[in-house]
Design an enzyme around this catalytic site. Sequence first.
Site, PDB file in Angstrom:
ATOM      1  NE  ARG A   1      -4.224  -1.581   1.896  1.00 45.63           N
ATOM      2  CZ  ARG A   1      -5.152  -2.022   2.760  1.00 45.63           C
ATOM      3  NH1 ARG A   1      -4.846  -1.875   4.065  1.00 45.63           N
ATOM      4  NH2 ARG A   1      -6.063  -2.721   2.455  1.00 45.63           N
TER       5      ARG A   1
ATOM      6  N   GLY B   1     -12.976  -3.212  -0.326  1.00 42.66           N
ATOM      7  CA  GLY B   1     -14.507  -2.819   0.125  1.00 42.66           C
ATOM      8  C   GLY B   1     -14.848  -1.772  -1.056  1.00 42.66           C
TER       9      GLY B   1
ATOM     10  CE  LYS C   1     -21.759 -16.700   4.803  1.00 38.21           C
ATOM     11  NZ  LYS C   1     -21.399 -15.768   6.013  1.00 38.21           N
TER      12      LYS C   1
ATOM     13  N   GLY D   1     -10.925  -8.608  -1.966  1.00 40.24           N
ATOM     14  CA  GLY D   1      -9.560  -8.971  -1.461  1.00 40.24           C
ATOM     15  C   GLY D   1      -9.033 -10.219  -1.866  1.00 40.24           C
TER      16      GLY D   1
END
Length: 396
Positions: free
Chosen positions: A35, A377, A198, A354
């Site tokens: 990052r 996100g 999911k 991710g």
Amino acid sequence: MKSINDISFAGKKVLLRVDFNVPVDEHKNITDDTRMRESMPTIKKLLADGAAIIIMAHFGRPKNGFDPELSLAPVAKHLSEMIGRPVLFTQDLLGDKVTAMAAGLKAGDVMLLENIRFYPGETKGDVALAEQLSKLGDCYINDAFGAAHREHSSTAVIARFFPNDKYFGFLMENEVRNLEKLMQNPQRPFTAIIGGSKVSSKIGILENLLDKVDNMVIIGGMRYTFTKALGGKIGKSICEDDKMDLALELMRRMDEKGVKYYLPTDSLIADNFSNDANTQLVPSNQVPDEWESMDIGPESSKMLDEVIKASKTILWNGPAGVFEIPAFSKGTQAIAKSVAEACANGTFAAVGGGDSVAAVKQLNLADQMSYVSTGGGAMLEYLEGKTLPGIAAIMD
Ligand code: ADP
Ligand code: MG
């Protein structure tokens, strides 16, 4: 979109928001500085121009103000090594000391403010905090794509104090350009490959993409909710029974809109969730009781290879199987290879999320994709069709 490339920041004090929320070990050594490296082009450009930089960043999730455990001190030290010059850092929060330090900055100086989330106002988007921060500098650059889905004081609200002097950093600019290319004017056919464990975590994305794509590939654990809803036998495969109606509804809407959807046809199943489990290949709708599906099979990989190679634009979010376990990583690997080959032939492919990004990096294929998003996100919320406050604050 104005690019910082076209502007000189010579003599300016630039307030720069970055995402330096890096992982550290128990001795506070940074274990992965990706990052930080991703914002280096922006930092180097500003230094080359002769600007002074005041960096704002967050670290972890402090609960009650200052917490030495969540100090940015280790990041300050590492940043100094990366840029080969001192980084001014004080553990003091905003106040006379910090104000004086900022006021004294000269061209080429770099200052890092202590963890911006030590201020409770930050995550609430407090306007007074944003205004206080804004007084430290002459202009604002946001390079924190990983926090772009947050309407915080330093990621969005502060921009209103710089109506004519707010910009994206290079990292943000690249993300925004690629996301727009993907979602606003995609070359067709446009194929979305959506997987993961999911359905419930991907509903927003599936619904938003319905109106945009030509093909929808549904993979990963979540496809078993679709397969069971269609009457298939899925054994112990992961399934959300309360989302079966939704799965049927999504398929009905795709039919109605002429979106072609693909469910893998064969599955690699296991008798337990481990690398040394017994395995077999079966049709995806005929998983025996007591067995659990862990990956797609070779027949599916071949079918998806054809869909992928026939696409001009691809969005991939969500692994095909339990890729963290080597025995069940082949399906994800096959898709990654197909996408990489498509890219080599001119297809534009974006990978986000991710785990998906971790998978393509683990396979050493990240640099063969047209675009790998740095924001987990933030990217997912963009794909859901939401406006990201960090982007909107600079655009308007
Ligand atoms: P991303 O972070 O890229 O958005 P997700 O978090 O939605 O992806 O999904 C990643 C997870 O899905 C991985 O941990 C992977 O092990 C899991 N997964 C994929 N296929 C299956 C499967 N068949 N059964 C159980 N879990 C699965
Ligand atoms: Mg995930």
